[in-house]
Design an enzyme around this catalytic site. Structure first.
Site, PDB file in Angstrom:
ATOM      1  N   TYR A 284       0.855  -1.195   0.000  1.00 22.14           N
ATOM      2  CA  TYR A 284       0.000   0.000   0.000  1.00 22.14           C
ATOM      3  C   TYR A 284       0.890   1.245   0.000  1.00 22.14           C
ATOM      4  CZ  TYR A 284      -4.159   2.779   1.443  1.00 22.14           C
ATOM      5  OH  TYR A 284      -5.206   3.671   1.515  1.00 22.14           O
ATOM      6  N   CYS A 285       0.675   2.126  -0.981  1.00 25.49           N
ATOM      7  CA  CYS A 285       1.383   3.409  -1.065  1.00 25.49           C
ATOM      8  C   CYS A 285       2.889   3.171  -1.092  1.00 25.49           C
ATOM      9  CB  CYS A 285       0.944   4.312   0.084  1.00 25.49           C
ATOM     10  SG  CYS A 285       1.553   6.011  -0.021  1.00 25.49           S
ATOM     11  N   VAL A 286       3.660   3.812  -0.184  1.00 24.47           N
ATOM     12  CA  VAL A 286       5.104   3.626  -0.185  1.00 24.47           C
ATOM     13  C   VAL A 286       5.466   2.194   0.190  1.00 24.47           C
ATOM     14  CG1 VAL A 286       5.401   4.413   2.195  1.00 24.47           C
ATOM     15  CG2 VAL A 286       7.307   4.580   0.608  1.00 24.47           C
TER      16      VAL A 286
END
Length: 611
Positions: A348-350
């Site tokens: 998720y995301c970074v």
């Protein structure tokens, strides 16, 4: 609308009068002003004390200097051509003249129906009080502000001589300044605040200054803006409550395994790699919103990485350390707990960016345990990165690195403020007004509790991320160095489910789409409705938003959207079908602790460390 006790009329029906803005009890009002000044002194003391002790060093100058430099470049463009500058000034003057003429007409007999020179955008909640349109003074302030802010926005949009990064920064800073100077933010220029202050004889300001002092003290010298009633929540009690165990712990991560909810489960366990910039329980806020609980109910054996909230001991922990002691440690733990080597992974995301880099490294090293990868709002190419890119150029990164090197980490409040600034009109100024001017406590809201539960950034890790991703875009270009190797996304040949969100301001859907072409295998691109959080955390039972599926993520993004199929509701079931199509083999459910000693109950200890 509520009825007023004196007139029996609704607020919309009640005529605008001067009396509602006149102090009725001067003695009590003066006493409250003195009390407010006393509380303001406590706020000032809470700000000054840690600075006098050397516990806090301000780095405010760097962003202010960058903003001034950016506006200087914008000014150079408009002032370099006298004709262009005159036209810009004329547009502003014309807008002011229209506002002035409308105000004169409104003040004259029968002038209440005068058209506004400019109207607030749809969804703008700042000017909903009837007095903004009914009272000539407040209406003039509103229109003059809107004319000015839109004129400034157009200056940026029409500055053809600016490079794209400077234009992006100028647009961002104009938005910040416009949001900050809105008349809705000040007592004497906001009719609702003005009336409340008069009606309570200033008691709202006393409460507000008291809250301000408390919030500066809570931030240890910096303002820690409260966005919710945090006392209503406790991690492990009414947040992050999906039952499970801690089955592993390293210097940077705890590995959580959740109790099964079905008699049989998918043979491949699921490992979730959340961002370390926020805490993992965004995926486990409550039973109704929890992706983790839902995945367990679908038959996944779910493991989650819960990252440490780093301090000075973790300053040298690099991306490689987060891969080795987080992701690969999680895979090792899964093998011990279940006996399985083949795993489905989610980033998720970074956390997804880290997962992609790890997969590229592991492909070179011959580690093929991850058989499918799902990315939630993840960027691997940062050419068209979101508004966070405003904070990333050589000067700003160097300033952040200097600040981090003093302690070995970046303070959590700094990152939280940056994220809040991306949507300052929603996440900063409404709470400044509500808390410190109206003196009202914010309401309980689990999402905003999570948003305020900040994490620090380990210095080496965060510096690597800023430079290699945002500043130099090395991952997608096949130039990122990890563990002495230069890694390439082309080496990732496993199936990829690449989820974007249509209104994402952190990982724009276009950026995620363009990043898809760098993987070496099959990529299914899916675009969810809403933004970075709501687009992901969208349980099927809510029956909210839409998602789009189409062909290969290639070619023109707008053409892909035009041809894509629109599906109502959540993308979660679509993802589940995708996972099962890769391998639907089922085995008896696995319970945490069957094959190894557990270290406590989920959600563990790392997630509970606050800053």
């Amino acid at each position: 609308m509520s009825k007023t006790p004196d007139s029996g009329k609704t607020e919309d029906e009640r005529p605008s009068t001067v009396e509602q803005y006149l102090v009725k009890d001067p003695e009590r009002f003066a006493l409250n002003m003195a009390r407010m000044i006393e509380q303001a002194g406590k706020a000032a003391s809470a700000w000054a004390e840690p600075r006098e002790k050397g516990e806090v060093r301000d780095h405010v100058a760097e962003p202010v200097v960058d903003m001034v430099k950016t506006f200087s470049k914008l000014s150079e463009y408009w002032l370099s051509d006298p004709q262009r500058a005159l036209e810009a000034q004329t547009r502003l003057f014309s807008g002011y003249m229209t506002v002035w003429a409308n105000s004169i007409q409104r003040l004259s007999a029968g002038g209440e129906d005068a058209d506004d020179a400019v109207k607030p955008e749809l969804g703008d909640k700042r000017f909903q009080d009837p007095e903004w349109g009914r009272n000539a003074f407040f209406d003039f302030l509103k229109q003059a502000y809107l004319v000015t802010s839109r004129w400034a926005t157009e200056l940026v949009e029409h500055a053809d001589g600016l490079d794209e990064h400077t234009r992006h920064k100028a647009s961002f800073y104009v938005k910040q300044v416009s949001n900050a100077i809105s008349p809705s933010n000040f007592i004497l220029t906001n009719p609702e605040l003005f009336r409340e202050t008069i009606a309570s004889n200033g008691e709202n300001l006393v409460r507000g200054m008291k809250m301000l002092a408390e919030d500066i003290a809570a931030g240890k010298g910096d303002l820690k803006l409260r966005q919710a009633d945090y006392s209503s929540f406790e991690i492990g009690k009414n947040l992050a409550t999906t039952p499970g165990k801690v089955v592993g712990r390293s210097d940077v991560a705890e590995i959580l395994q959740y109790d099964p909810a079905t008699e049989t489960v998918l043979k491949r366990p699921l490992l979730i790699c959340p961002p370390w910039i926020n805490k993992f329980y965004i995926l486990d806020l409550n039973p109704q919103k929890s992706f983790i609980r839902w995945a367990v109910e679908q038959g996944h054996t779910v493991f989650v990485i819960s990252w440490i909230n780093p301090d000075e001991r973790h300053g040298t922990k690099s991306w490689e350390a987060y891969i080795r002691e987080g992701l690969q440690y999680g895979l090792d733990t899964i093998e011990k707990a279940t006996g399985e080597k083949d795993v489905n992974a989610v980033g998720y995301c970074v956390g997804g960016t880290l997962l992609a880099a790890a997969l590229a490294l592991m492909a070179q090293e011959g580690d093929h345990r991850i058989k499918s990868a799902t990315f939630f709002t993840t960027q691997v190419d940062f050419t068209y990165a979101g508004d966070l890119k405003v904070f990333v150029d050589e000067e700003q990164v160097a300033a952040v690195e200097k600040a981090m090197n003093e302690k070995g980490y970046l303070d959590g409040t700094k990152m939280a403020t940056a994220f809040n600034m991306l949507r300052s009109g929603d996440l900063i100024w409404p709470y400044v007004v509500n808390n410190y001017m109206r003196g009202k406590d914010p309401l309980p809201f689990d999402l905003l509790y999570w948003n305020a539960d900040s994490t620090r950034m380990a210095a080496a890790n965060h510096s690597f991320y800023l430079r290699n991703c945002y500043l130099e875009n090395r991952l997608s270009q096949g130039m990122m160095e990890l563990a002495g190797r230069v890694v390439s996304l082309k080496d990732i040949t496993i199936p990829v489910y690449n989820l974007a969100s249509k209104e994402d301001h952190i990982a724009p859907a276009l950026s995620v789409f363009l990043g898809s072409k760098y993987f070496g295998g099959e990529v299914d691109y899916v675009m969810a409705g809403s933004g970075h959080i709501a687009g992901v955390v969208n349980p099927p039972a809510a029956q909210k938003y839409h998602y789009w599926t189409g062909g290969m993520p290639a070619g023109d993004f707008d053409q892909w959207i035009a041809k894509a199929t629109n599906h109502p509701g959540s993308w979660w079931p679509h993802w589940q079908r995708w996972i099962e199509a890769k391998d639907n083999t089922r085995v008896p459910a696995r319970k945490p602790g069957n094959h190894m000693k557990t270290l406590g109950d989920a959600p563990g200890t790392y997630v509970k460390v606050r800053v």
